[in-house]
Design an enzyme around this catalytic site. Sequence first.
Site, PDB file in Angstrom:
ATOM      1  N   GLU A   1       1.000  -1.288  -0.029  1.00  0.00           N
ATOM      2  CA  GLU A   1       0.056   0.035   0.041  1.00  0.00           C
ATOM      3  C   GLU A   1       0.856   1.150   0.086  1.00  0.00           C
ATOM      4  O   GLU A   1       1.830   1.326   0.776  1.00  0.00           O
ATOM      5  CB  GLU A   1      -1.046  -0.025   1.323  1.00  0.00           C
TER       6      GLU A   1
ATOM      7  N   ASP B   1      -2.674  12.141  -2.905  1.00  0.00           N
ATOM      8  CA  ASP B   1      -2.635  13.803  -2.950  1.00  0.00           C
ATOM      9  C   ASP B   1      -2.896  14.029  -4.472  1.00  0.00           C
ATOM     10  O   ASP B   1      -2.368  13.507  -5.495  1.00  0.00           O
ATOM     11  CB  ASP B   1      -1.305  14.071  -2.451  1.00  0.00           C
TER      12      ASP B   1
ATOM     13  N   ARG C   1      -9.101   7.078   6.572  1.00  0.00           N
ATOM     14  CA  ARG C   1      -9.269   8.498   7.352  1.00  0.00           C
ATOM     15  C   ARG C   1      -9.568   9.425   6.462  1.00  0.00           C
ATOM     16  O   ARG C   1     -10.526  10.038   6.345  1.00  0.00           O
ATOM     17  CB  ARG C   1      -8.129   8.673   8.079  1.00  0.00           C
ATOM     18  N   TYR C   2      -8.941   9.635   5.243  1.00  0.00           N
ATOM     19  CA  TYR C   2      -9.035  10.485   4.253  1.00  0.00           C
ATOM     20  C   TYR C   2     -10.531  10.485   3.763  1.00  0.00           C
ATOM     21  O   TYR C   2     -11.264  11.299   3.417  1.00  0.00           O
ATOM     22  CB  TYR C   2      -8.091  10.426   3.102  1.00  0.00           C
TER      23      TYR C   2
END
Length: 232
Positions: free
Chosen positions: A61, A135, A210-211
């Site tokens: 990951e 991102d 979480r994101y």
Amino acid sequence: MTSDTDHNGPGYLRSYGRRQGKKLRPGRERLVTELLPQIAVLPGTPVRDLFDADIKSLWMEIGFGGGEHLSAQAQAHPEVGIIGCEPFINGVAKLLSEIDEHDLQNVRIHADDARDMFPDVADGALERVFILFPDPWPKAKHHKRRLIQTPLLNELARMLEDGGEFRFASDHMGYVRWVLAFVLKHPDFEWLAEGPDDWRQPPEGWTTTRYEQKALAGDKMVYLRFRRIPRG
Ligand SMILES: C[S@@+](CC[C@H](N)C(=O)[O-])C[C@H]1O[C@@H](n2cnc3c(N)ncnc32)[C@H](O)[C@@H]1O
């Protein structure tokens, strides 16, 4: 302060934001000093040698953030060795606390840019690679920092076994289109969409990251699965 030159890779630009957030709590600081060295990926060591002999396959990951997805996968698949790569030390510390709490034996961590360790991954060594909510670098002048581009896909194609999977998720439609454009023109991958709504459903075994949790209230989520086409 980060810069383009703070990464030593072969011509790669920095693809991540900060390396450190709030000061770590003493318990997490201790895990970073004591547990991390025991399970850290050692440069120059073939990744298969990082795991016990009873590990049947390897997953990676890239950019695990707080490690929610990685920890859940490691608990659900003790027969799989999972390599997590993440330069954000607060996220690394959070995953370490999960590893400690659940006594996970099948996780190894590279607490830095994933691309640094690709040379230690043999051709076809990985069964699965996850890049979840990378991102998005939304400004056009920053698109060049996006992790997923042809050089990275070439490396994923090399490291994945025949029929292995690359799984991606994002809530940023610009990045989703970008990834589809790059992957669909890549000769070594095919998109595993089984129906028109396939990309709206998380794949089996999914754990909310979480994101993703933060983003859920807002935009749409897209989950893409690509298969490494068997070598000729
Ligand atoms: C938006 S966050 C998402 C984190 C996590 N996957 C989630 O869904 O909560 C993207 C993460 O990718 C990491 N990242 C960016 N470039 C990376 C690279 N080259 N190698 C490893 N991690 C990277 C960042 O540090 C950041 O934690």
